[in-house]
Structures are given as structure tokens and as C-alpha cells.
Design an enzyme around this catalytic site. Structure first.
Site, PDB file in Angstrom:
ATOM      1  N   GLY A  49      -0.395  -1.817   8.736  1.00  0.00           N
ATOM      2  CA  GLY A  49       0.197  -0.122   8.504  1.00  0.00           C
ATOM      3  C   GLY A  49       0.983   0.141   9.363  1.00  0.00           C
ATOM      4  O   GLY A  49       0.897  -0.116  10.700  1.00  0.00           O
TER       5      GLY A  49
ATOM      6  N   THR B 277      11.672  -6.824  15.856  1.00  0.00           N
ATOM      7  CA  THR B 277      12.993  -6.795  16.042  1.00  0.00           C
ATOM      8  C   THR B 277      13.608  -8.163  16.049  1.00  0.00           C
ATOM      9  O   THR B 277      14.979  -8.493  16.303  1.00  0.00           O
ATOM     10  CB  THR B 277      13.332  -6.139  17.611  1.00  0.00           C
ATOM     11  OG1 THR B 277      12.760  -6.930  18.626  1.00  0.00           O
ATOM     12  CG2 THR B 277      12.844  -4.626  17.703  1.00  0.00           C
TER      13      THR B 277
ATOM     14  N   ASN C 201       0.931  -1.210  -0.131  1.00  0.00           N
ATOM     15  CA  ASN C 201      -0.102   0.018   0.195  1.00  0.00           C
ATOM     16  C   ASN C 201       1.015   1.308   0.020  1.00  0.00           C
ATOM     17  O   ASN C 201       1.820   1.252  -0.008  1.00  0.00           O
ATOM     18  CB  ASN C 201      -0.912  -0.103   1.111  1.00  0.00           C
ATOM     19  CG  ASN C 201      -2.377   0.611   1.150  1.00  0.00           C
ATOM     20  OD1 ASN C 201      -2.308   1.522   0.330  1.00  0.00           O
ATOM     21  ND2 ASN C 201      -3.413  -0.127   1.381  1.00  0.00           N
TER      22      ASN C 201
ATOM     23  N   HIS D 162      23.894   0.270  11.273  1.00  0.00           N
ATOM     24  CA  HIS D 162      25.191   1.109  11.659  1.00  0.00           C
ATOM     25  C   HIS D 162      26.053   0.270  13.053  1.00  0.00           C
ATOM     26  O   HIS D 162      25.179  -0.284  13.843  1.00  0.00           O
ATOM     27  CB  HIS D 162      24.794   2.439  11.932  1.00  0.00           C
ATOM     28  CG  HIS D 162      24.076   3.175  11.001  1.00  0.00           C
ATOM     29  ND1 HIS D 162      24.888   3.674   9.639  1.00  0.00           N
ATOM     30  CD2 HIS D 162      22.813   3.542  10.740  1.00  0.00           C
ATOM     31  CE1 HIS D 162      23.952   4.335   9.104  1.00  0.00           C
ATOM     32  NE2 HIS D 162      22.690   3.982   9.496  1.00  0.00           N
TER      33      HIS D 162
ATOM     34  N   SER E 200      -0.514  -3.570  13.235  1.00  0.00           N
ATOM     35  CA  SER E 200      -0.509  -2.326  12.883  1.00  0.00           C
ATOM     36  C   SER E 200       0.494  -1.707  13.945  1.00  0.00           C
ATOM     37  O   SER E 200       0.220  -2.005  15.231  1.00  0.00           O
ATOM     38  CB  SER E 200      -1.439  -1.335  12.570  1.00  0.00           C
ATOM     39  OG  SER E 200      -2.328  -2.050  11.577  1.00  0.00           O
TER      40      SER E 200
END
Length: 188
Positions: free
Chosen positions: A141, A164, A84, A114, A159
Site C-alpha cells: 500500500g 525510482t 486494491n 516532465h 508499503s
């Protein structure tokens, strides 16, 4: 001598200012800018642009503008893929997404990361970790998928979730950090 691009794809520290990488990012930005300017009825032109920017895609592949990526060539999506509006895929390493996957608006998928040590970060080097998403996954979303994550088949990511860690198949995850809140019944 190993190129900066080869180091990047291998998940090693690399210099993102290498001319070859800057040129590839510029090309991806030009293609996605052109893609974002297409009209809703320009299906053929959108298919052509996706063919140029993505590493590979299934025949039925829809990405609603706007769409952002670093390189595009490291993004591989299966048949029946739908993303989307306003998605961002930072593909310094491979992003592999299976078939029949639905990506909600504003989803971000990151392979770029990083060094944790400030002195190393100050040198300007970065690295990446690939992301793999199985078949029949729905990502709600504004979810974020972090570097190095693998999501199994038949998963729902709620959503706003921040994923992680790896997600096993057949579950619903939500929250920050995302945790399993429900197991889904097998489709067998």
C-alpha cells in the site's frame, strides 16, 4: 506529421492538450467514474467496464474502486491481477503488469513525467517512460512506481516505498528511494 498520441507512446515530448488526447482522457474518466459507482455485486458490469478501459487484461482481473488512470488503453495486466482501493495509474506510456500480481491500496504507478528545465516545462510539453512489472509481484500500500522502472518477477515492494530505479527479480525493496533489503529464496 507524427500525431501527438504517437509521440506520447514513443516517449517523446508531446502536447497533452491535443484534442485527440483530451478526448481519450475524458473517455477514460467517464469509464472509471462509472466503474467506481458500481455495486460490489456487479461483477459482470465491472468486467465489461474493465474490458472497455484497459488495453488488455487476464480473465481473472479485479480492481477495487476507486481507480484512476489517464487513458487506460495503455494498461496491460495479466491473469490473476488484483488492485486494491484507490490506485492511480498514469499511463501516457505502456504499463505492463504480469500475472498473479497484487497491488495494495493507494498504489500509484506513473509513466508521465516532465522536462527538468523550467523553460521547457513552461511550454506545457510532457513525455513518458513505460513501466514494466513482472509476474508474481506484490506491491504494498501507498507505494509509488516512477516512470521508466522495470520490476522483475517474484518481487515484494514494501508499503510506502518509492521505486525510482529498476528492481531485479526475487527481492524485497522498501524505503525512499527503494533499496533491496532482502533476497528471496527461489521457488525452484
Amino acid at each position: 506529421m507524427t500525431s501527438e498520441r504517437a509521440k506520447m507512446l514513443a516517449g517523446e515530448l508531446y502536447d497533452p492538450t491535443a484534442p485527440e488526447l483530451e478526448a481519450e482522457r475524458k473517455r477514460a474518466r467517464e469509464l472509471t467514474r462509472e466503474y467506481d459507482r458500481t455495486a460490489p455485486d456487479e461483477d459482470g458490469r465491472r468486467r465489461e467496464l474493465l474490458e472497455d478501459v484497459l488495453g488488455s487484461r487476464g480473465e481473472a482481473c479485479t480492481i477495487e474502486p476507486s481507480f484512476r488512470c489517464d487513458y487506460g488503453s495503455n494498461i496491460h495486466v495479466g491473469e490473476g491481477f488484483f488492485a486494491n482501493f484507490d490506485c492511480v495509474f498514469l499511463d501516457v506510456c505502456r504499463i505492463e503488469i504480469g500475472r498473479n500480481c497484487l497491488i495494495g491500496p493507494g498504489v500509484h504507478i506513473y509513466t508521465a513525467t516532465h522536462p527538468l528545465e523550467a523553460d521547457e516545462r513552461a511550454e506545457g510539453l510532457e513525455y513518458g517512460k513505460p513501466v514494466t512489472i513482472g509476474d508474481d509481484v506484490w506491491i504494498g500500500g501507498r507505494a509509488v512506481i516512477n516512470p521508466g522502472v522495470t520490476i522483475g518477477d517474484d518481487v515484494v515492494v514494501g508499503s510506502g516505498a518509492v521505486v525510482t530505479e529498476d528492481v531485479p527479480q526475487g527481492v524485497v525493496v522498501q524505503g525512499n528511494p527503494a533499496t533491496v533489503v532482502r533476497e528471496l529464496e527461489s521457488a525452484d
